[in-house]
Structures are given as structure tokens and as C-alpha cells.
Design an enzyme around this catalytic site. Structure first.
Site, mmCIF file in Angstrom:
data_model
loop_
_atom_site.group_PDB
_atom_site.id
_atom_site.type_symbol
_atom_site.label_atom_id
_atom_site.label_comp_id
_atom_site.label_asym_id
_atom_site.label_seq_id
_atom_site.Cartn_x
_atom_site.Cartn_y
_atom_site.Cartn_z
ATOM 1 N N ASP A 52 -4.938 4.942 -6.459
ATOM 2 C CA ASP A 52 -3.785 5.741 -6.040
ATOM 3 C C ASP A 52 -3.938 7.199 -6.473
ATOM 4 O O ASP A 52 -3.073 7.730 -7.163
ATOM 5 C CB ASP A 52 -2.489 5.113 -6.579
ATOM 6 C CG ASP A 52 -2.375 3.651 -6.192
ATOM 7 O OD1 ASP A 52 -3.081 2.830 -6.811
ATOM 8 O OD2 ASP A 52 -1.622 3.332 -5.279
ATOM 9 N N ASP A 85 -5.551 3.576 -1.795
ATOM 10 C CA ASP A 85 -4.696 4.755 -1.643
ATOM 11 C C ASP A 85 -5.514 5.951 -2.120
ATOM 12 O O ASP A 85 -5.176 6.658 -3.068
ATOM 13 C CB ASP A 85 -3.365 4.624 -2.397
ATOM 14 C CG ASP A 85 -2.330 3.878 -1.556
ATOM 15 O OD1 ASP A 85 -2.683 3.451 -0.427
ATOM 16 O OD2 ASP A 85 -1.190 3.703 -2.009
ATOM 17 N N TYR A 88 -3.799 10.678 0.040
ATOM 18 C CA TYR A 88 -2.358 10.743 0.336
ATOM 19 C C TYR A 88 -2.096 11.859 1.324
ATOM 20 O O TYR A 88 -2.861 12.818 1.384
ATOM 21 C CB TYR A 88 -1.563 11.001 -0.950
ATOM 22 C CG TYR A 88 -1.420 9.754 -1.787
ATOM 23 C CD1 TYR A 88 -0.419 8.836 -1.489
ATOM 24 C CD2 TYR A 88 -2.283 9.492 -2.835
ATOM 25 C CE1 TYR A 88 -0.275 7.680 -2.250
ATOM 26 C CE2 TYR A 88 -2.144 8.337 -3.587
ATOM 27 C CZ TYR A 88 -1.146 7.446 -3.296
ATOM 28 O OH TYR A 88 -1.000 6.299 -4.026
ATOM 29 N N ASN A 123 -2.575 0.994 1.517
ATOM 30 C CA ASN A 123 -1.663 1.123 2.655
ATOM 31 C C ASN A 123 -1.585 2.571 3.154
ATOM 32 O O ASN A 123 -1.472 2.813 4.355
ATOM 33 C CB ASN A 123 -0.266 0.590 2.313
ATOM 34 C CG ASN A 123 0.247 1.105 0.997
ATOM 35 O OD1 ASN A 123 -0.487 1.149 0.016
ATOM 36 N ND2 ASN A 123 1.496 1.520 0.945
ATOM 37 N N HIS A 226 6.837 -1.944 -6.774
ATOM 38 C CA HIS A 226 6.613 -2.874 -5.656
ATOM 39 C C HIS A 226 6.743 -4.335 -6.067
ATOM 40 O O HIS A 226 6.968 -5.197 -5.224
ATOM 41 C CB HIS A 226 5.214 -2.670 -5.059
ATOM 42 C CG HIS A 226 5.049 -1.351 -4.375
ATOM 43 N ND1 HIS A 226 5.819 -0.965 -3.316
ATOM 44 C CD2 HIS A 226 4.208 -0.316 -4.620
ATOM 45 C CE1 HIS A 226 5.452 0.246 -2.916
ATOM 46 N NE2 HIS A 226 4.484 0.667 -3.692
ATOM 47 N N HIS A 252 -1.845 0.220 -6.181
ATOM 48 C CA HIS A 252 -0.589 0.155 -5.431
ATOM 49 C C HIS A 252 0.626 0.566 -6.264
ATOM 50 O O HIS A 252 1.348 1.462 -5.866
ATOM 51 C CB HIS A 252 -0.384 -1.234 -4.831
ATOM 52 C CG HIS A 252 0.670 -1.271 -3.756
ATOM 53 N ND1 HIS A 252 0.747 -0.331 -2.757
ATOM 54 C CD2 HIS A 252 1.690 -2.159 -3.508
ATOM 55 C CE1 HIS A 252 1.763 -0.623 -1.944
ATOM 56 N NE2 HIS A 252 2.358 -1.717 -2.383
ATOM 57 N N ASP A 253 0.901 -0.099 -7.372
ATOM 58 C CA ASP A 253 1.988 0.363 -8.227
ATOM 59 C C ASP A 253 1.422 1.441 -9.145
ATOM 60 O O ASP A 253 0.361 1.248 -9.761
ATOM 61 C CB ASP A 253 2.600 -0.798 -9.026
ATOM 62 C CG ASP A 253 3.834 -1.342 -8.311
ATOM 63 O OD1 ASP A 253 4.474 -0.563 -7.570
ATOM 64 O OD2 ASP A 253 4.144 -2.529 -8.465
ATOM 65 N N HIS A 254 2.143 2.570 -9.225
ATOM 66 C CA HIS A 254 1.598 3.743 -9.908
ATOM 67 C C HIS A 254 1.817 3.627 -11.413
ATOM 68 O O HIS A 254 2.679 4.302 -11.995
ATOM 69 C CB HIS A 254 2.233 5.014 -9.352
ATOM 70 C CG HIS A 254 1.905 5.211 -7.906
ATOM 71 N ND1 HIS A 254 2.311 6.294 -7.184
ATOM 72 C CD2 HIS A 254 1.157 4.456 -7.057
ATOM 73 C CE1 HIS A 254 1.850 6.191 -5.950
ATOM 74 N NE2 HIS A 254 1.155 5.076 -5.845
#
Ligand SMILES: Nc1nc2c(ncn2[C@@H]2O[C@H](COP(=O)(O)OP(=O)(O)OP(=O)(O)O)[C@@H](O)[C@H]2O)c(=O)[nH]1
Ligand SMILES: [Mg+2]
Length: 723
Positions: A52, A85, A88, A123, A226, A252-254
Site C-alpha cells: 500500500d 496497491d 494510488y 484493488n 477493512h 490492504h489495511d493500512h
């Protein structure tokens, strides 16, 4: 001849028919693309994991990248994994998109990061031109880049399975809101997923590597924004569990997090803190949350054939959480003495033995932990890799130590540790050394040594216990308290018993935890404490009244005398002092401040305290603690700290004070009815002679002075009044 030709033609036609019809009936399945890379010459692998991240250096992406560079250098990493990710907000526009260089090439510039990057898509990547992000053309711009949907990396001691998790999430398909997902080459979803799972299952089944690690973008379990990904739990997780996967790594989860599965050996590791973090978001999750950090950072993974160590770092490169797991080797693979020249050979059913579990060839030394990977103690010749049940085992063992045991269950046993458990032979060596160091006590006819470890929460009590014993006996967690019960671990050798008691943290919600103290007291009933290790962190810069209260609580429980049998242990010794102080000055100041609070909390007079000075020792439990040529963990000044700690323990025991025996009386504390008993007769005497007698005299005097009433005078014939 004509018959054979006819038969052959018929068979060919049948095969052709199957080949034409089958693809239409079954979703087509192809092997996942594989990449190979060797481990280091010493058989180990090191890597970093970040997720991410792609924000053109913003949101601390550059700071995280700089720390990755430093840690990457320190660990001599072999490659980097990206959990997706990557760009961005909406992936890459095309292969010329400058975001690729701005977010990747120009940010991860450190020398140590100029290694291969293995990436999956997240995503956000699916919201751009996915084919551009997967394009090999990007490798022309930056040769480090390797991103595929799903693929396998065979790295000798570990197989990584990279899985494209975005298509699993149904809501991206059914309810994309304002986002557009590039489903080219993916739709229809069901077919894509079923083929992928089939391929993955087959690849996992065929894997014979000691470690199996799956990497995806979405979390299985997460305590952040999430949360869990339901589709992965129902579709992917059963396959990972069935195939003995060790780690599932995602982004995914930051945040950074470590969750242990309650019903399998899988560890869920989230490294999604490459740039923007979601501070303040926390949702409880099922399964065991070991560590959670809602800020930026990254993760490292160090692997040998028998040990895996993870560590999470924040944006300053500080270690936030460390954890390790190791695999025992098959008993047959134990090292055996060189002098034993006997040769044994056997043939039989071995049970499911992974042939790679037994290292063939020369001994290899792992410099990180000074572990000797198994020597050619046993040679296992499997007849077939696919069917490792049957084989020939040639052993040259000492028959007492290594009895031939065919058919024994040789599955690797997982065991968890602060920074990896020592392999059995080293563990044995470690304990022998410990025993040797404590030998001084034996000479003084001490046959049992009981060490009590106490302190505030999270200061490293359990880690210190584990380090002393060289194995993981106590649970360690950075994020939460590991249960309220003390544990006692005992080790005996040649008539000498070493007991170490690890206790829960004494502070809860800013107060001294009375419940914990009660539990500790009951646990210690009828035990004798030889030494108290009062643990705190060297890198805790400030002290407050809570420290004093903790010391007071210990004093109230065991009496002042406990401090004659105690020493202060400062963990996290491998630190860089703040404010330009040199290490020795910082250590002296920190010890002085702590000692002042100990003296105040224990209510010991200054002079008395100075006379019976409490020793302070330094400890570094981190797996990355420097070691000397003998493999001993050393302090920044080069002192091996375990021998040093043991030596101080022996001096405390020899200081002439008595050990503390915890009996009912000590636990219940002094009886309030006994207090001041000595003064009771004095007080009674005082009351009788001073108070009672005085009052009596005053009354008599009063009576004497009082004018007589008329009726009394009349009775006495003194009244002249007539009635
Ligand atoms: N870098 C470093 N980390 C340490 C050291 N000692 C402990 N830790 C880390 O600090 C965290 C807490 O360690 P524990 O050993 O669980 O602390 P504890 O005092 O037993 O904690 P409670 O039982 O919850 O009171 C873990 O993440 C450890 O890995 C050390 O000397 N150096
Ligand atoms: Mg603990």
C-alpha cells in the site's frame, strides 16, 4: 498390422475428441508461472515486505523507504515483496505513466533495495490499466519490477505462492460505486477463481519446501478498517490449511499486524503501512491478535531451513514486534558425534518424511544464530519425491542417542519463540553453558535457584525469561498483556534445578494491578525466592509516581527484605541514546533515576540503600542483538549479557541475605489486631492511675465543696428552718 493401425487411428480420434470437448466442459487450468532463486550460500534468506505504498513519496512513503534501505542493508536482504496497491489512487494509466517512476524507481533508491521486487496487484491497481502494470515493458524502465497476477517463487528453503485476491471480493464486481475495475482476462469471476484455486491447491500439494508462504493483497483476518475478507476465509483459507501453509502475508489495511490462527499453524501478517496509515482504527478480530500498529512501517522476514523470524518496523526503523517459529528436524537428522564410527542402515516405511527436512552434505553454519544446520548425520534416500513414504535411511548414529525408529511420525513440530528457538543441539549447549555459569552456586551447596521476574507490563519480562532459557517458554506480545497467570519453568541438570517464574505486568490502565498481585502471591505460596529480577526498559526515559507505586506494591507483598535479594534488569539495551548522550552516561542517568524510585517506593533510608546497592544489568532480547564469535548475544560494549546476568545473580545470592520464603503469614500480611499490643497494659495503667483516679479525686473534692441540701442538714439536725 492393419489392425494395429486401425486401433491407433481410433485412439487418436478419441484423444482428439476429448481434447476438443474437454476445454469447453472444464474451466481451463494451467500451471502457475514459476520463478526460481537460490538461498544465500549459508542456506538462509532475508527479505522485506511492504504494501500500500505508491503515493509519489508522500504520506511518509519516502521515510518508510529510507528505513527499508537501512534495515535492508543490515539484514542483507535478497529481495522485496510488495503486497499490492502499488500505485494510488487508480493504478497506472499506461506503461508510460510517470507514476511508475515517481512512486517506485525514485522512492526506493537505497542500495540495499536494488534487488528483485515481487509484487501482487491490489484493488487500487485494478482501477487502472492492469495490463500496463503487468507489462514486462516496465522492467525496461526498472529491472527490479516483477508483477504478475498469481505466481510461484521457489527459493530453495521456501516456496512463495502469490495470489491475486482482488477478483475474490464480490462487492468490487457487484457494487463498484464510482470506481471502474479492469477485469480484462479475469471475467467471468467464478471461472477465474475456481481455476486459480485448483492450480494453487495442486502447486501447494506438490511443494516440498520446508516453508510454504502465501502472499495476497487482501487480509484473511484483520483488526483494522477493512476487517476480515469473507470470500478469502471461505474459498482460500481451507486450501491453505489443508496444505500446511505457514504464513499468509497481505496488505490492504493500512497498518501492521500479526494474528495467529486459533485452529491451525497459520500466522496472518499484514504489512500495509507503506504510505498512508489509518491511525485510530481498530476492530476486534477472532483468532489471536499478537500485534497491531496503526501507523506506517514495514516487515522483515528471515528464514533458514528450520527457523522463520519476522519483525515489524515503524517509520523511524524502530522494531515494534518480533516473533519467530522454528521447525524441529526429524530425530534421525540429529547431529551425532564425529568419533562414533558405527554405521547403521535401515530400510522401511518412514511415515510422511519430507526428504528436504534432512540436510544432506556438509554442515552449514548460520551466522545469524550460530546454528549448525544438520550435518550429514543421516542420509535419507527417498525413492520418489512424490511418494516420500518409502525410503532407505542410512545412519551413523550413537545407538543410545539415535535409535533407529521406522514408522515414527516425523512431522515437523512447530514451536514459537521470541526470536526463534534454538535448535535442539544448540539448546542443549545453551543449557549446559547456563549450568556451567551457575556452577559457582553448586559449589556452595545450593541445589535450587528460583528467580522471580516482575515489573510493569510489556517491559520484556517474558522475553528475558525466554532468552535466559534459550527457548520459548513464555508468551511474548508487543500489543497486549499475555494473560494474568504467572508461569514457572524448571530445568534440572546433575542435581541442580533452575526455576524461573514469569509474572504478568503489574500495571493495568494506569494503576497498580491489585488483582495481578493477589494472583502472584497465591502462586508463590510455599515457594522460596532466591532472586527478584525487577525488569524495566532502558529506553524508557521518564519515571513517574506509578513506578514508585509498583515498587511499593512489591515491597508490601514480600517485605523490604526482598530488595536485598533483587537486581534491576534493563531490556532494550541495544539503543542509541537520545540528546547526544553517550551510552555510558545515558545508562548511568537512567539507572540513577530508576534507583531513586525504587528507594522511595521501598521506603528505604538513603544511607541504608547506598550500603546495600542493588545491581543493574543490561539485557537485549532482540533477535537482531549482535553476537560475538562464540555466538553469544552481546551488549554494545561487547559484554556477553547472559553470562554477565548469571554472574550478578550469583553475587546477589552470595551477599549474605536470606532468601524470601512465601508463607501464609507473608501473603496475608500483618494482623491488624497485633499492632501496638505492647502498649495495651501501659495504656490501661495510664487510664487507671491517671484518668480514673484523677476523676475519682475530682468527684470527691466536688462533693466536699458542694453546699449541703436542706433535707440533709435537717436530717443531721443542723437546719434551723421550721417547716
Ligand atoms: N528490541 C527489543 N525488544 C524487546 C526486548 N525485550 C522485549 N522486547 C519486545 O517487547 C515486547 C514485549 O515483550 P514481553 O516479553 O512480552 O514483555 P512482558 O514484560 O512479558 O509483557 P507482559 O507479560 O504483557 O507484561 C515484545 O514485542 C518483545 O519482542 C529487547 O530487549 N529488545
Ligand atoms: Mg509477559
Amino acid at each position: 498390422m492393419a489392425g494395429v493401425a486401425l486401433e491407433t487411428t481410433a485412439l487418436s480420434l478419441a484423444l482428439l475428441a476429448i481434447a476438443t470437448v474437454m476445454p469447453a466442459l472444464l474451466p481451463c487450468s494451467a500451471e502457475l508461472q514459476r520463478f526460481e532463486r537460490p538461498a544465500k550460500a549459508d542456506g538462509s534468506l532475508s527479505l522485506l515486505v511492504v504494501g500500500d505504498w505508491g503515493r509519489k513519496g508522500q504520506f511518509n512513503q519516502s521515510q518508510v523507504a529510507a528505513q527499508m534501505g537501512k534495515i535492508g542493508e543490515e539484514l542483507d536482504i535478497d529481495f522485496v515483496i510488495s503486497t499490492g496497491d502499488n500505485f494510488y489512487d487508480n493504478g497506472l494509466k499506461d506503461v508510460q505513466d510517470k507514476a511508475f517512476e515517481e512512486s517506485f524507481t525514485n522512492v526506493y533508491t537505497a542500495k540495499s533495495l536494488q534487488k528483485q521486487w515481487y509484487s501482487v496487484l491490489g484493488n487500487h491497481d485494478y482501477r487502472g490499466d492492469v495490463l500496463a502494470e503487468l507489462s514486462p515493458l516496465l522492467q525496461k524502465i526498472d529491472s527490479r519490477w516483477l508483477c504478475l497476477r498469481s505466481f510461484i517463487l521457489n527459493a530453495e528453503i521456501v516456496d512463495f505462492f502469490f495470489v491475486d485476491t482482488t477478483p475474490f471480493v464480490e462487492s468490487y464486481w457487484t457494487n463498484p460505486e464510482n470506481d471502474h475495475y479492469d477485469w480484462r482476462d479475469v471475467a467471468p469471476r467464478e471461472t477465474y477463481i475456481s481455476v486459480l484455486l485448483k492450480d494453487l491447491d495442486a502447486a501447494l500439494k506438490a511443494s516440498t519446501a520446508p516453508w510454504k508462504i502465501v502472499v495476497g493483497h487482501h487480509a484473511m483476518r484483520s483488526a483494522s478498517h477493512h476487517g476480515d475478507t469473507a470470500e478469502l476465509l471461505s474459498l482460500l483459507l481451507p486450501i491453505l490449511k489443508a496444505n500446511g501453509v505457514d504464513l499468509y502475508i497481505n496488505g490492504h489495511d493500512h497498518c501492521l499486524q500479526h494474528i495467529s490462527s486459533n485452529d491451525s499453524k497459520i500466522q496472518y501478517l499484514t504489512s500495509g503501512g507503506g504510505s498512508m496509515a489509518w491511525r485510530g482504527v481498530f476492530t476486534p478480530t477472532s483468532d489471536k491478535l499478537r500485534f497491531f500498529y496503526d501507523g506506517q512501517g514495514f516487515m522483515s522476514l528471515q528464514l533458514t531451513r528450520t527457523a522463520a523470524d519476522i519483525a515489524f518496523y515503524d517509520v523511524f526503523g524502530r522494531v515494534l514486534h518480533e516473533w519467530g517459529v522454528s521447525k524441529h528436524l526429524h530425530p534421525a537428522a540429529k547431529k551425532f558425534p564425529e568419533r562414533d564410527k558405527k554405521c547403521w542402515a535401515g530400510f522401511g516405511l518412514l511415515g510422511r518424511l519430507n526428504p528436504r527436512e534432512i540436510q544432506l552434505g556438509d554442515a552449514r553454519t548460520d551466522p545469524r544464530r550460530d546454528a549448525v544446520t544438520p550435518r550429514a548425520a543421516a542420509r535419507f534416500y527417498s525413492f520418489s519425491r512424490a511418494s516420500p513414504y518409502l525410503g532407505l535411511l542410512a545412519l551413523r548414529p550413537n545407538p543410545e542417542q539415535n535409535p533407529l525408529r521406522f514408522g515414527s511420525p516425523p512431522r515437523p513440530l512447530p514451536c514459537f519463540g521470541v526470536s526463534g528457538r534454538l535448535p535442539p543441539d544448540l539448546l542443549c549447549r545453551h543449557f549446559n553453558k547456563l549450568h556451567e555459569l551457575l556452577g559457582k552456586l553448586k559449589q556452595e551447596n545450593v541445589s535450587t535457584l528460583t528467580i522471580l521476574v516482575m515489573g510493569k507490563g510489556g517491559v520484556g519480562k517474558s522475553s528475558t525469561v525466554n532468552s535466559i532459557l534459550g527457548e520459548r517458554v513464555a508468551s511474548v506480545s508487543a500489543f497486549q498483556s499475555e494473560g494474568l497467570r504467572p508461569i514457572m519453568c524448571s530445568r534440572s541438570r546433575a542435581g541442580f534445578t533452575l526455576n524461573i517464574i514469569d509474572t504478568p505486568g503489574l500495571v493495568e490502565g494506569g494503576y497498580v494491578n491489585e488483582q495481578a498481585i493477589e494472583i502472584i502471591k497465591r502462586f508463590l505460596l510455599n515457594k522460596t525466592i532466591d532472586v527478584l529480577l525487577y525488569v524495566d526498559r532502558l529506553d524508557a526515559y521518564r519515571m513517574d509516581s506509578l513506578d514508585r507505586q509498583v515498587v511499593k506494591a512489591i515491597t508490601d507483598t514480600f517485605g523490604k527484605r526482598i530488595w536485598q535479594r533483587s537486581m534491576v534488569v534493563l531490556t532494550h539495551a541495544q539503543l542509541s541514546p537520545p540528546d547526544g548522550l553517550n551510552y555510558d552516561d545515558f545508562f548511568a542517568k537512567r539507572s540513577e533515576a530508576l534507583m531513586r524510585y525504587v528507594r522511595l517506593g521501598a521506603r528505604i533510608r538513603k544511607q541504608e540503600f547506598q550500603e546495600s546497592s542493588i545491581p543493574v544489568v543490561l539485557v537485549e532480547n532482540s533477535g537482531r542483538c549482535k553476537t560475538n564469535s562464540g555466538g553469544e548475544k552481546i551488549l554494545p560494549d561487547g559484554t556477553p549479557w547472559i553470562p554477565n546476568l548469571v554472574e550478578v545473580i550469583t553475587t546477589v545470592i552470595a551477599n549474605g541475605s536470606k532468601p524470601i520464603t512465601v508463607d501464609q503469614k507473608l501473603i496475608e500480611g500483618p494482623n491488624p489486631n497485633d499492632r501496638g499490643k505492647f502498649f495495651v497494659p501501659l495504656i490501661l495503667a495510664f487510664q487507671y492511675f491517671v484518668v480514673v483516679k484523677g476523676i475519682q479525686r475530682a468527684i470527691k473534692q466536688d462533693i466536699k465543696n458542694e453546699p449541703k441540701p436542706l433535707w440533709e442538714l435537717r436530717d443531721k439536725g443542723l437546719a434551723n428552718r421550721k417547716f
